[in-house]
Scaffold this motif. Sequence first.
Motif, PDB file in Angstrom:
ATOM      1  N   ILE A   1      11.173  -4.089  22.260  1.00  0.00           N
ATOM      2  CA  ILE A   1      10.774  -5.011  21.189  1.00  0.00           C
ATOM      3  C   ILE A   1      11.966  -5.897  20.841  1.00  0.00           C
ATOM      4  N   LYS A   2      11.799  -7.200  21.021  1.00  0.00           N
ATOM      5  CA  LYS A   2      12.852  -8.137  20.634  1.00  0.00           C
ATOM      6  C   LYS A   2      12.836  -8.305  19.115  1.00  0.00           C
ATOM      7  N   TYR A   3      11.648  -8.610  18.562  1.00  0.00           N
ATOM      8  CA  TYR A   3      11.490  -8.730  17.111  1.00  0.00           C
ATOM      9  C   TYR A   3      10.167  -8.117  16.689  1.00  0.00           C
ATOM     10  N   ALA A   4      10.187  -7.461  15.556  1.00  0.00           N
ATOM     11  CA  ALA A   4       8.967  -7.065  14.846  1.00  0.00           C
ATOM     12  C   ALA A   4       9.101  -7.687  13.466  1.00  0.00           C
ATOM     13  N   ILE A   5       8.121  -8.501  13.117  1.00  0.00           N
ATOM     14  CA  ILE A   5       8.199  -9.269  11.875  1.00  0.00           C
ATOM     15  C   ILE A   5       6.998  -8.934  11.000  1.00  0.00           C
ATOM     16  N   LEU A   6       7.275  -8.541   9.767  1.00  0.00           N
ATOM     17  CA  LEU A   6       6.210  -8.329   8.788  1.00  0.00           C
ATOM     18  C   LEU A   6       5.881  -9.689   8.195  1.00  0.00           C
ATOM     19  N   GLU A   7       4.695 -10.189   8.512  1.00  0.00           N
ATOM     20  CA  GLU A   7       4.277 -11.510   8.043  1.00  0.00           C
ATOM     21  C   GLU A   7       3.828 -11.427   6.586  1.00  0.00           C
ATOM     22  N   SER A   8       3.745 -12.573   5.941  1.00  0.00           N
ATOM     23  CA  SER A   8       3.366 -12.602   4.532  1.00  0.00           C
ATOM     24  C   SER A   8       1.922 -12.138   4.312  1.00  0.00           C
ATOM     25  N   ASN A   9       1.100 -12.147   5.358  1.00  0.00           N
ATOM     26  CA  ASN A   9      -0.282 -11.672   5.217  1.00  0.00           C
ATOM     27  C   ASN A   9      -0.408 -10.167   5.468  1.00  0.00           C
ATOM     28  N   GLY A  10       0.711  -9.486   5.761  1.00  0.00           N
ATOM     29  CA  GLY A  10       0.701  -8.040   5.980  1.00  0.00           C
ATOM     30  C   GLY A  10       0.631  -7.642   7.442  1.00  0.00           C
ATOM     31  N   HIS A  11       0.403  -8.603   8.338  1.00  0.00           N
ATOM     32  CA  HIS A  11       0.328  -8.317   9.769  1.00  0.00           C
ATOM     33  C   HIS A  11       1.740  -8.149  10.338  1.00  0.00           C
ATOM     34  N   ILE A  12       1.890  -7.269  11.312  1.00  0.00           N
ATOM     35  CA  ILE A  12       3.175  -7.104  11.991  1.00  0.00           C
ATOM     36  C   ILE A  12       3.103  -7.851  13.314  1.00  0.00           C
ATOM     37  N   SER A  13       3.932  -8.885  13.449  1.00  0.00           N
ATOM     38  CA  SER A  13       4.007  -9.649  14.696  1.00  0.00           C
ATOM     39  C   SER A  13       5.070  -9.023  15.587  1.00  0.00           C
ATOM     40  N   ILE A  14       4.747  -8.862  16.850  1.00  0.00           N
ATOM     41  CA  ILE A  14       5.667  -8.279  17.815  1.00  0.00           C
ATOM     42  C   ILE A  14       6.040  -9.348  18.838  1.00  0.00           C
ATOM     43  N   ILE A  15       7.318  -9.516  19.053  1.00  0.00           N
ATOM     44  CA  ILE A  15       7.830 -10.403  20.099  1.00  0.00           C
ATOM     45  C   ILE A  15       8.545  -9.500  21.096  1.00  0.00           C
TER      46      ILE A  15
ATOM     47  N   VAL B   1      16.209   0.037   8.804  1.00  0.00           N
ATOM     48  CA  VAL B   1      15.641   1.124   8.012  1.00  0.00           C
ATOM     49  C   VAL B   1      15.463   0.720   6.545  1.00  0.00           C
ATOM     50  N   GLU B   2      16.433   0.018   5.987  1.00  0.00           N
ATOM     51  CA  GLU B   2      16.334  -0.385   4.586  1.00  0.00           C
ATOM     52  C   GLU B   2      15.138  -1.312   4.360  1.00  0.00           C
ATOM     53  N   LYS B   3      14.934  -2.249   5.281  1.00  0.00           N
ATOM     54  CA  LYS B   3      13.797  -3.167   5.162  1.00  0.00           C
ATOM     55  C   LYS B   3      12.477  -2.433   5.377  1.00  0.00           C
ATOM     56  N   LEU B   4      12.462  -1.478   6.306  1.00  0.00           N
ATOM     57  CA  LEU B   4      11.265  -0.677   6.540  1.00  0.00           C
ATOM     58  C   LEU B   4      10.895   0.112   5.285  1.00  0.00           C
ATOM     59  N   THR B   5      11.893   0.711   4.670  1.00  0.00           N
ATOM     60  CA  THR B   5      11.673   1.504   3.461  1.00  0.00           C
ATOM     61  C   THR B   5      11.162   0.619   2.333  1.00  0.00           C
ATOM     62  N   LYS B   6      11.801  -0.522   2.143  1.00  0.00           N
ATOM     63  CA  LYS B   6      11.405  -1.435   1.066  1.00  0.00           C
ATOM     64  C   LYS B   6       9.979  -1.928   1.264  1.00  0.00           C
ATOM     65  N   ALA B   7       9.588  -2.200   2.509  1.00  0.00           N
ATOM     66  CA  ALA B   7       8.240  -2.704   2.807  1.00  0.00           C
ATOM     67  C   ALA B   7       7.227  -1.575   2.926  1.00  0.00           C
ATOM     68  N   ASP B   8       7.682  -0.319   2.890  1.00  0.00           N
ATOM     69  CA  ASP B   8       6.830   0.857   3.053  1.00  0.00           C
ATOM     70  C   ASP B   8       6.107   0.824   4.399  1.00  0.00           C
ATOM     71  N   ILE B   9       6.868   0.462   5.433  1.00  0.00           N
ATOM     72  CA  ILE B   9       6.359   0.427   6.804  1.00  0.00           C
ATOM     73  C   ILE B   9       7.110   1.492   7.595  1.00  0.00           C
ATOM     74  N   SER B  10       6.397   2.234   8.419  1.00  0.00           N
ATOM     75  CA  SER B  10       7.051   3.255   9.230  1.00  0.00           C
ATOM     76  C   SER B  10       7.306   2.735  10.640  1.00  0.00           C
TER      77      SER B  10
END
Length: 149
Positions: free
Chosen positions: A130-144, A101-110
């Motif tokens: 979802i094993k991992y959801a990663i906010l990439e440096s280009n703004g895309h969210i990668s889902i594993i 939640v803290e990382k989501l809030t900081k990145a302004d991602i819901s």
Amino acid sequence: MDTVIRALAVYLILIVVFKIAGRRALLQMTSFDLILLLIISEATQQALLGNDFSVTGAMLTIVTLIVVDISFGILKKKIPAADDLLDGTPVILVENGHFYVEKLTKADISAEDILLAARIDHGITERQKIKYAILESNGHISIIPLNDS
């Protein structure tokens, strides 16, 4: 020389503004974002050229912006910390179905943004898959996805 300084100043200002706006600004574009981008581009054009509407002034501006961009690219290759500073680093937002939640809030991602990316990329509708959801440096969210095997 005035054109070169204007181009450099505008380039740096835009880097700072988009860094402050965060990667969320790159994630997806709404109609408001498109309108804002058009207004920014017009304001940028005015700031870059000022009263000089000559072809020479435009060419000098374009060459300056390309040289600055190439210089930043070289700087990022030679100094890894510069790459992290300018482009950021990937951020893990979800691990094994658990939202940070803290990382989501900081990145302004819901959570909805992550679930949308999971549905679009993998047809996943539940966060537990979802094993991992990663906010990439280009703004895309990668889902594993979590392997059920």
